[in-house]
Design a protein around this motif. Structure first.
Motif, PDB file in Angstrom:
ATOM      1  N   LEU A 119      24.602 -27.507 142.580  1.00  0.00           N
ATOM      2  CA  LEU A 119      26.065 -27.502 142.610  1.00  0.00           C
ATOM      3  C   LEU A 119      26.532 -28.158 143.902  1.00  0.00           C
ATOM      4  CD1 LEU A 119      26.537 -23.733 141.695  1.00  0.00           C
ATOM      5  CD2 LEU A 119      26.653 -25.650 140.108  1.00  0.00           C
ATOM      6  N   VAL A 120      27.569 -28.987 143.797  1.00  0.00           N
ATOM      7  CA  VAL A 120      28.172 -29.586 144.983  1.00  0.00           C
ATOM      8  C   VAL A 120      29.656 -29.264 144.936  1.00  0.00           C
ATOM      9  CG1 VAL A 120      28.366 -31.634 146.427  1.00  0.00           C
ATOM     10  CG2 VAL A 120      26.506 -31.463 144.776  1.00  0.00           C
ATOM     11  N   ILE A 121      30.110 -28.464 145.894  1.00  0.00           N
ATOM     12  CA  ILE A 121      31.497 -27.996 145.922  1.00  0.00           C
ATOM     13  C   ILE A 121      32.237 -28.734 147.029  1.00  0.00           C
ATOM     14  CG2 ILE A 121      33.011 -25.997 146.196  1.00  0.00           C
ATOM     15  CD1 ILE A 121      30.600 -24.266 145.267  1.00  0.00           C
ATOM     16  N   LYS A 134      17.660 -34.362 138.374  1.00  0.00           N
ATOM     17  CA  LYS A 134      18.304 -33.054 138.357  1.00  0.00           C
ATOM     18  C   LYS A 134      19.589 -33.093 137.544  1.00  0.00           C
ATOM     19  CE  LYS A 134      16.933 -31.355 142.934  1.00  0.00           C
ATOM     20  NZ  LYS A 134      17.433 -30.920 144.253  1.00  0.00           N
ATOM     21  N   HIS A 135      20.005 -31.914 137.115  1.00  0.00           N
ATOM     22  CA  HIS A 135      21.328 -31.709 136.542  1.00  0.00           C
ATOM     23  C   HIS A 135      22.231 -31.285 137.699  1.00  0.00           C
ATOM     24  CE1 HIS A 135      19.642 -30.639 132.291  1.00  0.00           C
ATOM     25  NE2 HIS A 135      19.395 -31.898 132.648  1.00  0.00           N
ATOM     26  N   PHE A 165      25.163 -14.397 146.787  1.00  0.00           N
ATOM     27  CA  PHE A 165      25.242 -13.148 146.033  1.00  0.00           C
ATOM     28  C   PHE A 165      24.827 -13.339 144.580  1.00  0.00           C
ATOM     29  CE2 PHE A 165      27.659  -9.719 143.880  1.00  0.00           C
ATOM     30  CZ  PHE A 165      27.144  -8.642 144.566  1.00  0.00           C
ATOM     31  N   CYS A 166      25.057 -14.550 144.054  1.00  0.00           N
ATOM     32  CA  CYS A 166      24.696 -14.868 142.669  1.00  0.00           C
ATOM     33  C   CYS A 166      23.281 -15.425 142.550  1.00  0.00           C
ATOM     34  CB  CYS A 166      25.678 -15.882 142.100  1.00  0.00           C
ATOM     35  SG  CYS A 166      27.378 -15.341 142.115  1.00  0.00           S
ATOM     36  N   GLY A 167      22.597 -15.584 143.681  1.00  0.00           N
ATOM     37  CA  GLY A 167      21.223 -16.077 143.655  1.00  0.00           C
ATOM     38  C   GLY A 167      21.075 -17.541 143.994  1.00  0.00           C
ATOM     39  N   ILE A 168      22.173 -18.221 144.284  1.00  0.00           N
ATOM     40  CA  ILE A 168      22.114 -19.650 144.592  1.00  0.00           C
ATOM     41  C   ILE A 168      21.596 -19.854 146.012  1.00  0.00           C
ATOM     42  CG2 ILE A 168      23.487 -21.744 144.878  1.00  0.00           C
ATOM     43  CD1 ILE A 168      25.406 -20.553 142.731  1.00  0.00           C
ATOM     44  N   GLY A 169      20.617 -20.729 146.170  1.00  0.00           N
ATOM     45  CA  GLY A 169      20.100 -21.033 147.495  1.00  0.00           C
ATOM     46  C   GLY A 169      18.862 -21.905 147.383  1.00  0.00           C
ATOM     47  N   PRO A 170      18.558 -22.678 148.395  1.00  0.00           N
ATOM     48  CA  PRO A 170      19.302 -22.776 149.643  1.00  0.00           C
ATOM     49  C   PRO A 170      20.630 -23.506 149.468  1.00  0.00           C
ATOM     50  CG  PRO A 170      17.487 -24.341 149.647  1.00  0.00           C
ATOM     51  CD  PRO A 170      17.347 -23.523 148.404  1.00  0.00           C
ATOM     52  N   THR A 186      20.477 -24.634 143.559  1.00  0.00           N
ATOM     53  CA  THR A 186      20.771 -24.954 144.952  1.00  0.00           C
ATOM     54  C   THR A 186      22.217 -25.441 145.038  1.00  0.00           C
ATOM     55  OG1 THR A 186      19.927 -27.203 144.647  1.00  0.00           O
ATOM     56  CG2 THR A 186      18.378 -25.537 145.471  1.00  0.00           C
ATOM     57  N   ALA A 187      22.713 -25.586 146.270  1.00  0.00           N
ATOM     58  CA  ALA A 187      24.103 -26.015 146.425  1.00  0.00           C
ATOM     59  C   ALA A 187      24.307 -26.770 147.728  1.00  0.00           C
ATOM     60  CB  ALA A 187      25.041 -24.809 146.372  1.00  0.00           C
TER      61      ALA A 187
END
Length: 195
Positions: free
Chosen positions: A79-81, A3-4, A158-163, A125-126
């Motif tokens: 994404l990992v925040i 993955k990126h 809201f931006c479409g990111i999930g799960p 995903t995040a």
């Protein structure tokens, strides 16, 4: 499957000496070991102003650092925040960064909110990793984890990111090296799995 992965380091201290920095580094190490491609955005090292008007939010040109961050968000599949809980929420610099990145034109191709809104980050995903001085259960159950829920629902979903998965790490100031090592290994494992 590789993955990126984009790691967003949201700690406001750019010196990198905090446990949160070690957690992000462990995640990145695990991801790279498994063959994932990783890019890191260290928010505290970026130069950008706070947005101060609707006009600026909708029609202003993002600074170069924000445009580069938007390219990384486009590139990433996951994404990992990472951020520390400050006054019950994410630090102001991280919130300011997200306001800059998630401008209407970036998310929909249009500067007008809601007119042609598309969830342009759908399919990504995040994971959100939050450290705090209090026990994580107190934050989740007594305080309702409101800032975490706001980030998940009002920004990422809201931006479409999930799960979206979450890791809440409490009592980080307690001198419990075994617990710290356990969480570092968990982050390496999440990185290897790309989740």
């Amino acid at each position: 499957m590789t993955k990126h992965i984009a790691i967003i380091q949201g700690h406001p201290d750019s010196h990198g000496q905090h446990y949160l920095h070690a957690l992000a580094k462990a995640y990145a190490e695990g991801a790279k070991e498994a063959g994932h491609e990783v890019k890191v955005i260290a928010v505290a090292s970026l130069e950008f102003p706070l947005l101060r008007s609707k006009e600026e939010f909708e029609h202003g040109v993002p600074p170069e650092a924000i445009q580069q961050a938007q390219q990384i968000f486009d590139w990433a599949q996951h994404l990992v925040i990472f951020y520390p809980l400050w006054l019950g929420a994410m630090p102001a610099i991280l919130k300011g960064f997200l306001e800059q990145v998630f401008r209407p034109k970036f998310l929909s191709g249009s500067a007008e909110m809601g007119k042609t809104w598309q969830k342009t980050l759908r399919g990504k995903t995040a994971r959100i990793v939050v450290t705090m001085g209090m026990p994580a259960l107190v934050y989740r159950w007594y305080f309702g984890a409101h800032s975490l829920k706001s980030l998940e629902r009002n920004i990422l979903s809201f931006c479409g990111i999930g799960p979206i998965q979450e890791s809440l790490i409490g009592m980080v100031e307690a001198p419990d090296n075994a617990k710290r090592e356990k969480w570092l290994e968990k982050m390496r494992s999440f990185g290897r799995q790309g989740k």
